[in-house]
Design a protein around this motif. Structure first.
Motif, PDB file in Angstrom:
ATOM      1  N   VAL A 102      -4.496   1.116   4.688  1.00 35.79           N
ATOM      2  CA  VAL A 102      -3.964   1.704   3.413  1.00 35.79           C
ATOM      3  C   VAL A 102      -2.340   1.384   3.428  1.00 35.79           C
TER       4      VAL A 102
ATOM      5  N   VAL B  41      -4.684  -4.657   2.508  1.00 34.90           N
ATOM      6  CA  VAL B  41      -4.775  -3.199   2.193  1.00 34.90           C
ATOM      7  C   VAL B  41      -6.155  -2.921   1.448  1.00 34.90           C
ATOM      8  N   GLY B  42      -7.120  -1.968   2.021  1.00 35.36           N
ATOM      9  CA  GLY B  42      -8.295  -1.617   1.501  1.00 35.36           C
ATOM     10  C   GLY B  42      -9.450  -2.215   2.443  1.00 35.36           C
ATOM     11  N   LYS B  43      -9.225  -3.174   3.219  1.00 32.86           N
ATOM     12  CA  LYS B  43     -10.144  -3.537   4.318  1.00 32.86           C
ATOM     13  C   LYS B  43     -10.352  -2.739   5.353  1.00 32.86           C
ATOM     14  N   THR B  44     -11.652  -2.858   5.746  1.00 30.12           N
ATOM     15  CA  THR B  44     -12.033  -1.836   6.886  1.00 30.12           C
ATOM     16  C   THR B  44     -12.243  -2.356   8.332  1.00 30.12           C
TER      17      THR B  44
ATOM     18  N   VAL C   6      -7.834   6.569   8.371  1.00 32.53           N
ATOM     19  CA  VAL C   6      -7.168   5.535   7.889  1.00 32.53           C
ATOM     20  C   VAL C   6      -6.074   5.043   8.836  1.00 32.53           C
TER      21      VAL C   6
ATOM     22  N   ASP D  22      -4.761  13.079   4.554  1.00 27.84           N
ATOM     23  CA  ASP D  22      -4.928  12.124   5.324  1.00 27.84           C
ATOM     24  C   ASP D  22      -4.955  12.941   6.935  1.00 27.84           C
TER      25      ASP D  22
ATOM     26  N   THR E 102      -9.899   2.541   7.261  1.00 24.60           N
ATOM     27  CA  THR E 102      -9.396   1.790   6.006  1.00 24.60           C
ATOM     28  C   THR E 102      -8.053   1.549   6.446  1.00 24.60           C
TER      29      THR E 102
ATOM     30  N   GLY F 132       0.643  -1.367  -0.033  1.00 29.19           N
ATOM     31  CA  GLY F 132      -0.037   0.103   0.033  1.00 29.19           C
ATOM     32  C   GLY F 132       0.976   1.136   0.061  1.00 29.19           C
TER      33      GLY F 132
END
Length: 886
Positions: free
Chosen positions: A252, A238-241, A219, A211, A250, A204
């Motif tokens: 990153v 990466v991208g999971k919450t 993030v 941010d 999220t 990522g």
């Protein structure tokens, strides 16, 4: 190179040629000497030591590259002969190898720690440019008061010497969305934090400037260890919450496997995502100091220049905001290289351990040199015969050095194995002193050190053996007996080596003895609380779920009621920290300390305000821990409201501020006089931050008045460890989203708090014991050799009427004389080096007479025991057999 005369260089070069085989000298010697003279002149013309060093390097390469077949054939012969001699003398070989292994192993182990922590550069590009910046209240004794948002902005905008400046602070939050609620150690950092350290993500990206803007989508970045252990190194992370602080965050990026400074954290978030740091009230308050600050100096700028620049800004802020920086606090900004900051606490201890290990190696070298000299006395006839058959002195020197190198290399290899096996223990020990401990490993630098240590020891005792081999061929062949004396000069050298071993051993024993005495003093300290059958659990609750203080007070009451209902629970309490908590000790007293005022006592403009440690507790805290109440009363359930602002202090605070007055009823303020708290009780002096740390002023206030306390403390009638699961379930019955971690008993906490001095004392004691063992073996060996050489003389003495008891006393007296001489030198050395360990001692002086007397007794006793066996053998000599043998 005028300081190095030409004849000297030429003479040394010719000596080097003489070590080589004779045919090599005749074929190449004159040509190489002529070339050498020409290159020497060129090197002198170029000037400087560098030219001459380069010349010698090229010359040595030429020697080893020219006629390699002949040279390696000779080397092969020498190695084969050396192996045969080692097998022929297994006792000497085993003793020499083990002795060197102990010395080299100890040095390799300690050097691996010193190399990783003190010598190796930081694992970041241009790491020497990284600095740690702290604000201090010097008159109040507060060395790190943190930074506020306004102060960070001021230093960022006004400095002229830094290419970047970032902030950092730590929090504990609860992460939801991956199994059970997980308490994550969170670092809150500036968006450009990783840019400053020049860290590239493994997966990522790192944070962007957007941010860090208030209201930006939350993030997170995961540390490598947390990603690997908690998420199984999921490449699709990466991208999971996940939910954290009632917001969806999220992922990153994931960090590479690099050390994290100043602390190992699980996740990183930008400042905009922290509910405290992003609060407008916190941002607007110049005096709300919480963050740490790191910077990178510009290329070509020194740390001293950056420090002067930031000090100028600090002076400017004092003039611009006098209320925030009153003269009586001694406000200052201090800049330190990051590498120095990270190793500040570890440096004294590691240097002392390195010196101790070096002493062990010196003693080992002296002992092996003595063994080698004794062995040479028995090999003089062999060497004389080889000389008679045509072997030159250089040929013998090369052979003896080959044998020495081989023994040293085997000892070095065994020492490397010993060092590797102790690496886990040393890493755990160093982790208590510095965050760089995880960088400790046996790498190329450590291997090179081990190789040079082995070769160096081989040169030391090999050269001594060569220098003192008998040069007189005829006398060697004529005497020919093993029992003949080896010369007064050899005896004096061997005696000097024994004396040096005893002196070094005494110094090491004093160091180990002082540390042991200090540790005993620490363990005898009364902690003023009762740690038996008390369990502590770190609890974290959702900050967003209990945003209001009343909500949090309510859930804490419910947790305590639920916990106290469990069978086996005597009492329970909640607090911000507890005595000897590992994280509190790591953070230091500064993290809990702050200034306060006493009503009715004016503070002068040049006088620093008093400071104390503030701790939020529930009403049963003192009863649960067994802390005695000395005066007044404890807290009740009614305390903590706006109408009942009260505090309890410790005896140290009473002695300092009301030595002859009644402290009960006095009013103190921790918020510059906005609110006043009445003192309602005085309790015993608990050593919160280590048994070796003197009690400082403590101010306890009801948990309803303070931030969310994180420690649940429970006294039980059962084994506290057996109740961990029950108590965790009780907390979850009240709040299923609460995280319960870091469970340990207070007895474990007490043991853990003494781990650093305990391991330091143990390591020094091990080094001292090794030194004593080697020195005792050395003195016993030399006395045994002396007896074997003097059999004829002793036989004559007994034949002339000497009693065995007088022979026994004579030999014992000679051994004792060496011990006393070494003891005298050792005492002088220990007194001279005493201040080196002073900072590590607790209630023990570097000249402690008990330690000196005890060590002297142990050393003399060891020398007497080591000398007794050869002395008894001397007293039992049969004069008829001795004279007949002679």
């Amino acid at each position: 190179m005028s300081s190095v005369p030409r004849p000297l260089s030429k003479r040394v070069f010719r000596s080097l040629l003489r070590v080589l085989p004779g045919d090599f000298q005749s074929d190449y010697g004159s040509e190489m000497e002529h070339t050498f003279e020409e290159q020497t002149r060129e090197a002198r013309d170029r000037g400087g030591l560098g030219g001459l060093v380069q010349l010698w390097w090229e010359t040595l390469k030429g020697i080893f590259q020219t006629a390699p077949r002949e040279h390696w054939e000779i080397l092969k012969q020498d190695l084969g002969y050396a192996v045969r001699m080692m097998r022929k003398n297994p006792g000497f070989t085993a003793m020499a190898v083990v002795t060197l292994a102990l010395g080299i192993g100890a040095n390799t182990a300690v050097f691996s720690v010193v190399h990783a922590i003190l010598l190796r550069p930081l694992p970041y590009p241009e790491g020497q440019q990284l600095v740690f910046i702290r604000q201090q209240s010097q008159k109040s004794g507060l060395t790190d008061i943190g930074f506020s948002v306004h102060e960070i902005q001021d230093y960022r905008e006004q400095n002229r010497t830094l290419s970047g400046l970032v902030e950092y602070h730590t929090m504990s939050f609860i992460l939801f969305g991956h199994g059970d609620p997980d308490r994550v150690r969170t670092a809150v950092v500036s968006a450009n934090y990783f840019d400053l350290f020049e860290v590239k993500p493994l997966l990522g990206r790192t944070f962007l400037l957007d941010d860090d803007k208030l209201g930006a989508p939350p993030v997170l970045i995961l540390s490598y260890e947390y990603w690997k252990n908690r998420f199984g190194a999921d490449p699709g992370i990466v991208g999971k919450t996940f939910e954290l602080n009632d917001k969806v965050h999220t992922i990153v990026g994931v960090l590479p496997p690099i050390p994290q400074y100043p602390l190992e954290r699980d996740v990183y978030m930008p400042t905009s995502a922290c509910p405290f740091r992003s609060s407008q009230k916190f941002i607007d308050n110049r005096d709300a100091r919480m963050m740490e600050v790191f910077g990178r100096v510009k290329p070509g700028i020194s740390v001293e220049e950056a420090s002067a620049d930031l000090s100028t800004i600090a002076g400017r802020l004092k003039l611009q905001y006098p209320k925030s920086y009153p003269d009586n606090v001694g406000y200052a900004a201090v800049t330190t290289p990051l590498q120095e900051e990270l190793t500040r606490e570890a440096r004294p201890t590691l240097l002392i351990l390195l010196a101790a290990a070096a002493f062990v190696l010196l003693i080992a070298c002296a002992n092996v040199a003595n063994l080698t000299l004794a062995r040479m006395s028995r090999r003089e006839r062999e060497l004389a015969v080889r000389t008679a058959l045509g072997a030159g002195r250089s040929r013998l020197l090369r052979q003896l050095l080959t044998e020495s190198f081989l023994v040293a290399l085997v000892g070095g290899g065994l020492g490397l194995i010993l060092a590797y096996s102790s690496l886990a223990l040393l890493t755990d020990f160093a982790a208590r002193l510095t965050p760089r401990a995880h960088e400790i490993k046996i790498d190329a630098g450590v291997l090179v050190f081990t190789l040079f240590a082995a070769l160096g020891t081989g040169i030391v005792f090999g050269t001594l053996a060569a220098l003192f081999t008998r040069a007189n061929l005829s006398s060697s062949l004529k005497e020919g007996s093993v029992s003949t004396g080896s010369g007064q000069h050899k005896n004096r050298l061997r005696s000097a080596l024994i004396v040096s071993q005893i002196a070094f051993s005494f110094i090491l024993l004093i160091g180990g003895g002082l540390m042991m005495r200090s540790l005993m003093k620490i363990l005898q300290v009364d902690p003023v609380f009762v740690p038996q059958r008390v369990l502590a659990l770190s609890t974290t609750y959702s900050f967003s779920k209990y945003a209001k203080a009343e909500q949090f007070v309510d859930v804490i009451k419910k947790v305590l009621i639920r916990v106290q209902s469990e069978p086996g629970v005597l009492s329970a309490a909640i607090s911000g920290t507890y005595p000897l908590e590992p994280e509190a000790i790591s953070a230091g007293a500064n993290a809990f300390s702050g200034p306060f005022q006493i009503r009715g006592r004016e503070i002068g403009t040049a006088e620093a305000p008093p400071a104390g440690n503030f701790t939020a507790i529930s009403s049963d805290y003192f009863r649960t821990l067994g802390i005695p109440l000395k005066e007044g009363r404890e807290f009740t359930e009614l305390d903590g409201g706006k109408e009942q602002l009260v505090v309890i202090i410790n005896q140290a605070m009473k002695r300092q501020f009301w030595p002859k007055e009644d402290a009960i009823g006095q009013l103190i303020s921790g918020d510059k006089g906005e609110t006043w708290n009445k003192v309602v009780g005085v309790v015993g002096d608990v050593r919160e931050f280590g048994l070796d740390h003197a009690p400082s002023p403590e101010i306890y206030y009801p948990q309803a008045e303070g931030p969310n306390p994180s420690a649940l403390i429970v006294r039980t009638t059962l084994n506290p460890r057996s109740m961990a699961e029950t108590l965790t379930r009780a907390v979850h019955d009240v709040d299923s989203q609460a995280a319960v971690t870091h469970i340990l008993t207070l007895e474990q906490a007490r043991t853990e708090s003494t781990a650093s001095p305990r391991v330091t004392a143990s390591l020094l004691a091990i080094f001292a014991a090794l030194a004593l063992l080697i020195a005792a073996a050395g003195i016993g060996g030399i006395m045994a050799l002396t007896v074997s050489q003097r059999v004829h003389e002793i036989g004559i003495r007994i034949a002339l009427g000497a009693q065995p008891s007088s022979i026994l006393r004579m030999i014992l007296g000679q051994g004792l004389l060496l011990a006393v001489l070494g003891l005298g030198i050792g005492i002088a050395g220990a007194l001279a080096l005493g201040n080196l360990v002073k900072s590590l001692l607790f209630e023990v002086t570097p000249t402690d007479p008990v330690t000196f007397a005890g060590v002297a007794f142990v050393l003399i006793a060891a020398a007497m025991i080591a000398t007794y066996l050869p002395a008894r053998r001397a007293a039992a000599v049969d004069p008829i057999i001795a004279l007949r043998t002679e």
